[in-house]
Scaffold this motif. Sequence first.
Motif, PDB file in Angstrom:
ATOM      1  N   TRP A   1     -12.901  12.965  -1.196  1.00  0.00           N
ATOM      2  CA  TRP A   1     -12.603  11.718  -1.909  1.00  0.00           C
ATOM      3  C   TRP A   1     -13.316  10.565  -1.221  1.00  0.00           C
ATOM      4  O   TRP A   1     -12.695   9.816  -0.442  1.00  0.00           O
TER       5      TRP A   1
ATOM      6  N   ALA B   1       1.460   9.704  -5.291  1.00  0.00           N
ATOM      7  CA  ALA B   1       1.619  10.989  -4.601  1.00  0.00           C
ATOM      8  C   ALA B   1       2.498  11.947  -5.393  1.00  0.00           C
ATOM      9  O   ALA B   1       3.116  12.836  -4.827  1.00  0.00           O
TER      10      ALA B   1
ATOM     11  N   ALA C   1     -10.875   2.798   2.119  1.00  0.00           N
ATOM     12  CA  ALA C   1     -10.046   1.855   1.377  1.00  0.00           C
ATOM     13  C   ALA C   1      -8.678   1.695   2.034  1.00  0.00           C
ATOM     14  O   ALA C   1      -8.149   0.585   2.140  1.00  0.00           O
ATOM     15  N   VAL C   2      -8.130   2.802   2.499  1.00  0.00           N
ATOM     16  CA  VAL C   2      -6.803   2.750   3.116  1.00  0.00           C
ATOM     17  C   VAL C   2      -6.862   2.067   4.487  1.00  0.00           C
ATOM     18  O   VAL C   2      -5.969   1.304   4.849  1.00  0.00           O
TER      19      VAL C   2
ATOM     20  N   LEU D   1       0.814  -1.205   0.000  1.00  0.00           N
ATOM     21  CA  LEU D   1       0.000   0.000   0.000  1.00  0.00           C
ATOM     22  C   LEU D   1       0.853   1.262   0.000  1.00  0.00           C
ATOM     23  O   LEU D   1       0.601   2.190  -0.778  1.00  0.00           O
ATOM     24  N   THR D   2       1.857   1.299   0.852  1.00  0.00           N
ATOM     25  CA  THR D   2       2.676   2.511   0.925  1.00  0.00           C
ATOM     26  C   THR D   2       3.381   2.778  -0.410  1.00  0.00           C
ATOM     27  O   THR D   2       3.542   3.935  -0.804  1.00  0.00           O
TER      28      THR D   2
ATOM     29  N   LEU E   1      -1.896  11.786  -0.165  1.00  0.00           N
ATOM     30  CA  LEU E   1      -1.277  10.510  -0.524  1.00  0.00           C
ATOM     31  C   LEU E   1       0.161  10.453  -0.029  1.00  0.00           C
ATOM     32  O   LEU E   1       0.612   9.430   0.492  1.00  0.00           O
ATOM     33  N   ALA E   2       0.886  11.554  -0.174  1.00  0.00           N
ATOM     34  CA  ALA E   2       2.270  11.593   0.293  1.00  0.00           C
ATOM     35  C   ALA E   2       2.336  11.415   1.805  1.00  0.00           C
ATOM     36  O   ALA E   2       3.227  10.748   2.326  1.00  0.00           O
TER      37      ALA E   2
ATOM     38  N   LEU F   1       1.153   5.911   8.377  1.00  0.00           N
ATOM     39  CA  LEU F   1       0.013   5.030   8.152  1.00  0.00           C
ATOM     40  C   LEU F   1      -0.348   4.310   9.442  1.00  0.00           C
ATOM     41  O   LEU F   1      -1.534   4.131   9.758  1.00  0.00           O
TER      42      LEU F   1
ATOM     43  N   LEU G   1      -4.940  16.239  -3.017  1.00  0.00           N
ATOM     44  CA  LEU G   1      -4.856  14.788  -3.045  1.00  0.00           C
ATOM     45  C   LEU G   1      -3.417  14.287  -2.961  1.00  0.00           C
ATOM     46  O   LEU G   1      -3.115  13.378  -2.182  1.00  0.00           O
ATOM     47  N   THR G   2      -2.537  14.884  -3.744  1.00  0.00           N
ATOM     48  CA  THR G   2      -1.144  14.409  -3.732  1.00  0.00           C
ATOM     49  C   THR G   2      -0.518  14.594  -2.353  1.00  0.00           C
ATOM     50  O   THR G   2       0.275  13.758  -1.927  1.00  0.00           O
TER      51      THR G   2
ATOM     52  N   PRO H   1     -10.299  -2.325  -2.232  1.00  0.00           N
ATOM     53  CA  PRO H   1     -11.518  -1.959  -2.956  1.00  0.00           C
ATOM     54  C   PRO H   1     -11.873  -0.489  -2.736  1.00  0.00           C
ATOM     55  O   PRO H   1     -11.889  -0.028  -1.598  1.00  0.00           O
TER      56      PRO H   1
ATOM     57  N   LEU I   1       0.740   4.229  -2.752  1.00  0.00           N
ATOM     58  CA  LEU I   1       0.444   5.609  -2.379  1.00  0.00           C
ATOM     59  C   LEU I   1       1.583   6.539  -2.781  1.00  0.00           C
ATOM     60  O   LEU I   1       1.358   7.632  -3.291  1.00  0.00           O
TER      61      LEU I   1
ATOM     62  N   LEU J   1       0.290   9.729   3.622  1.00  0.00           N
ATOM     63  CA  LEU J   1      -0.050   8.359   3.982  1.00  0.00           C
ATOM     64  C   LEU J   1       0.941   7.346   3.410  1.00  0.00           C
ATOM     65  O   LEU J   1       0.913   6.171   3.783  1.00  0.00           O
ATOM     66  N   ALA J   2       1.796   7.797   2.536  1.00  0.00           N
ATOM     67  CA  ALA J   2       2.751   6.885   1.894  1.00  0.00           C
ATOM     68  C   ALA J   2       3.964   6.652   2.767  1.00  0.00           C
ATOM     69  O   ALA J   2       5.040   6.331   2.264  1.00  0.00           O
ATOM     70  N   GLU J   3       3.800   6.789   4.040  1.00  0.00           N
ATOM     71  CA  GLU J   3       4.914   6.595   4.969  1.00  0.00           C
ATOM     72  C   GLU J   3       4.440   5.608   6.030  1.00  0.00           C
ATOM     73  O   GLU J   3       3.443   5.880   6.725  1.00  0.00           O
ATOM     74  N   PRO J   4       5.133   4.484   6.173  1.00  0.00           N
ATOM     75  CA  PRO J   4       4.689   3.430   7.080  1.00  0.00           C
ATOM     76  C   PRO J   4       4.361   3.927   8.481  1.00  0.00           C
ATOM     77  O   PRO J   4       3.315   3.576   9.041  1.00  0.00           O
TER      78      PRO J   4
ATOM     79  N   ALA K   1     -11.670   6.051  -5.824  1.00  0.00           N
ATOM     80  CA  ALA K   1     -11.626   7.290  -5.052  1.00  0.00           C
ATOM     81  C   ALA K   1     -10.594   8.253  -5.618  1.00  0.00           C
ATOM     82  O   ALA K   1     -10.833   9.456  -5.711  1.00  0.00           O
TER      83      ALA K   1
ATOM     84  N   LEU L   1     -11.910   6.890  -0.122  1.00  0.00           N
ATOM     85  CA  LEU L   1     -10.449   6.820  -0.045  1.00  0.00           C
ATOM     86  C   LEU L   1      -9.981   6.353   1.323  1.00  0.00           C
ATOM     87  O   LEU L   1      -9.199   5.403   1.449  1.00  0.00           O
TER      88      LEU L   1
END
Lengths: 115, 115
Positions: free
Chosen positions: B105, A35, B111-112, A27-28, B31-32, B40, B27-28, A106, A31, B34-37, A111, B108
Amino acid sequence: MSWDTGTAGEPPVLHDPDHPPVEEIELTTVLAALAEPARLTILRTVATTGEASCSDIWERTGLGGTKSTMSHHYKVLREAGVLHMRYVGSRKFATIRRADLDTRWPGLLDAVLRD
Amino acid sequence: MSWDTGTAGEPPVLHDPDHPPVEEIELTTVLAALAEPARLTILRTVATTGEASCSDIWERTGLGGTKSTMSHHYKVLREAGVLHMRYVGSRKFATIRRADLDTRWPGLLDAVLRD
DNA sequence: ATCCAAGTTCGATGATCACCGAACAGTACG
DNA sequence: CGTACTGTTCGGTGATCATCGAACTTGGAT
């Protein structure tokens, strides 16, 4: 081409070296791939266009980068498990791995694309 | 505290300097964030715990980082529009800006978090 | 006032990243 | 054959980022 890594007598395990198998998509990583404005634009273009070659994407997105930069973005999206690349001749065609992504998370893709 | 930037006689516009208004969430950036363990993990902890203080989150997540690193992550999540911070005394309580994110969104966040 | 707990802010550092140009490889076409 | 097109790879550069320690602020408790 055949990426058969299976043992003789057993069902062959085809392992695509370019694309991560569904269960290994993280997932990361997804994302992080999305991003980035340019990559998000690429994703949306492929989503509306359907299968598109890299040069098609380059024209349609209007992204101003160079070929090498675009190639870098394709690699990131492919290795993240977002795009599937089909190599035909000297061209490369991209599709979204929608089924795989929808299976794992899903609603995530919908989204992001519904924006 | 009052972040009243309105003009006299007109309806006062309260602008929270810490949290971006809904319509300015990008959005970006989300996402950025959340794109970090680690981030998250923080998000998921707040999602299951409900409102939680930073030290609570630190204990529950088991993240090994230092206080300053955690503070950095909170800042990123807050400025991205993902977390809302409520300052009470010397403590800080975090909640997810679920309504705002769902408005922008839909699906979103679910889903995450459903992973 | 004193002590401690909760968080922030400020450099600094090492890692990662986006971007580029140049060189390269493969295919298609004349 | 040579030429043009499509895309990759490689080094390099500047920017961003995650992490840390140390100093600092604020608030609560004794």
